[in-house]
Design an enzyme around this catalytic site. Structure first.
Site, short mmCIF file in Angstrom:
data_model
loop_
_atom_site.label_atom_id
_atom_site.label_comp_id
_atom_site.label_asym_id
_atom_site.label_seq_id
_atom_site.Cartn_x
_atom_site.Cartn_y
_atom_site.Cartn_z
N HIS A 278 -61.82 -34.96 -19.28
CA HIS A 278 -60.62 -34.58 -20.02
C HIS A 278 -59.41 -34.88 -19.14
O HIS A 278 -59.39 -34.56 -17.95
CB HIS A 278 -60.69 -33.09 -20.36
CG HIS A 278 -59.40 -32.53 -20.88
ND1 HIS A 278 -58.71 -33.13 -21.90
CD2 HIS A 278 -58.67 -31.45 -20.49
CE1 HIS A 278 -57.61 -32.43 -22.13
NE2 HIS A 278 -57.56 -31.41 -21.29
N ASN B 241 -51.72 -35.02 -21.43
CA ASN B 241 -52.89 -34.30 -21.95
C ASN B 241 -52.83 -34.30 -23.49
O ASN B 241 -52.00 -33.62 -24.08
CB ASN B 241 -52.84 -32.87 -21.40
CG ASN B 241 -53.99 -32.01 -21.88
OD1 ASN B 241 -54.72 -32.38 -22.79
ND2 ASN B 241 -54.15 -30.85 -21.27
N CYS C 115 -58.85 -28.15 -25.78
CA CYS C 115 -59.04 -29.42 -25.06
C CYS C 115 -60.50 -29.80 -24.91
O CYS C 115 -60.82 -30.95 -24.59
CB CYS C 115 -58.38 -29.35 -23.68
SG CYS C 115 -56.62 -29.08 -23.76
#
Ligand code: ACO
Length: 337
Positions: free
Chosen positions: A256, A286, A116
């Site tokens: 993020h 996500n 990520c």
């Protein structure tokens, strides 16, 4: 900072699949409910690529939009860097597949794997390609088909992730600061709290291992939560200290997009009011490496990002990996894009 060239964002674009999976859709698959998902994560829906769409397909569409917005042709690109943990295949790299798809014949191309946090790791590479004088234009893409590694029988993880791609063109410039500095970190000792254990050379995927479902994301959610907040806060504070900026000077935090509670906690610890924190995870979940560039693109197209504003990006992911980056926004809003 003394350097020959600055690297600034000259183009941006994103692509998410059309198919929307709502929290109510997930109620049909696992023992969960919309209220639980929204209150624990902030996510309402996410996108899912169909079986014919690979990561490179999303990346290619995002790349084409970013190139149009930069006003350059694929032939002008010197490099393509793709951050992904869900490549089409072991090799060729997803970056080489995108290169072929868009016809960027003069570019070198490679993938970066930092889960990520991948987009910020790739941004650090791309910035240095420009600042060193090696490249004039670098296409930088964060793209992930997370549904490929998501276990839709595991309620702990399947509610969290979505598919998408975001792209920027980084170009050299002698006016405007652009990317000011990026700070990166890793800690492999805690890699087991967030991993995809099987499917590689350690635990190959075989007919015997397939039913064990180890080729999907395995996560200790509460540990990830704590470490994500701590690492992102430390990274952002270190970056501000090194660059001499104060949190009050930050116009936008573009973090993020993993979990609204992680972002809210981070914003509160950093002393940033909600109005200066960009959140779009309610629509996408996500999207791993895609999450920051898609958020940047949406904020830009919503006319929230203005020239000269200071943008702070922070990310955390499997590995463990984390990073933060400070940039001066330089693109003017364009109504016709
Ligand atoms: N629906 C209903 N119940 C659920 C669900 C679900 N989808 N998922 C888990 N639960 C249950 C668990 O089974 C557990 O039940 P139990 O107590 O009977 O064992 C209970 O909910 C756990 O509840 P909480 O402790 O309140 O859960 P928590 O507040 O920790 O939230 C969550 C869980 C959302 C996973 C949180 O820990 C989190 O967001 N962690 C970070 C995870 C993350 O973002 N990962 C992405 C990759 S890393 C990154 O990008 C930063």
């Amino acid at each position: 900072m003394n350097r020959e060239y600055n690297a600034k964002i000259s183009g941006i674009g994103s692509c998410v699949p059309d198919h929307i999976i709502t929290n109510h859709d997930l109620e049909q698959l696992v023992d969960t409910n919309d209220e639980w998902i929204q209150s624990r994560t902030g996510i309402r829906e996410r996108r899912k690529a169909d079986s014919t769409q690979a990561t490179s397909d999303l990346a290619t569409e995002a790349a084409k939009i970013a190139l149009r917005s930069a006003g350059i042709s694929p032939e002008d690109l010197d490099a393509i860097v793709v951050a992904t943990t869900t490549p089409d295949m072991a090799f060729p790299s997803t970056a080489c597949i995108v290169q072929k798809n868009i016809g960027a014949h003069h570019a070198f191309a490679y993938d970066v794997s930092a889960a990520c946090a991948g987009f910020l790791f790739a941004l650090s590479n791309a910035t240095q390609h420009i600042q060193s004088g090696m490249c004039r234009h670098v296409l930088l893409i964060g793209a992930d088909k997370m549904s490929h590694i998501t276990d839709f029988q595991d309620r702990n993880t399947c509610v969290l992730f979505g598919d998408g791609a975001g792209a920027i063109v980084l170009s050299n410039s002698d006016d405007g600061e652009g990317v000011i500095q990026t700070e990166l970190g890793s800690d492999g000792r805690h890699g087991d709290i967030l991993s995809v254990p099987a499917g590689g050379t350690r635990q190959p995927l075989t007919a015997e291992t397939l039913p064990l479902r180890k080729h999907y994301i395995d996560m200790n959610g509460s540990e990830v939560f704590k470490m994500a907040v701590r690492a992102m806060e430390n990274s952002a504070r270190l970056l501000l200290e090194k660059t001499g900026y104060h949190i009050d000077q930050i116009d936008w935090l573009v973090p993020h997009q993993a979990n609204k509670r992680i972002i809210d906690t981070l914003g509160k610890k950093m002393g940033l009011p909600n109005e200066r924190v960009f959140i779009n995870l309610q629509h996408y979940g996500n999207m791993s490496a895609a999450s920051i560039p898609v958020a940047l693109d949406e904020a830009y197209r919503s006319h929230l990002l203005k020239p000269d504003q200071l943008i702070l990006m922070v990310a955390f992911g499997g590995g463990l990996t984390w990073g933060s980056s400070l940039l001066r926004w330089t693109m003017k809003s364009q109504n016709n894009e």
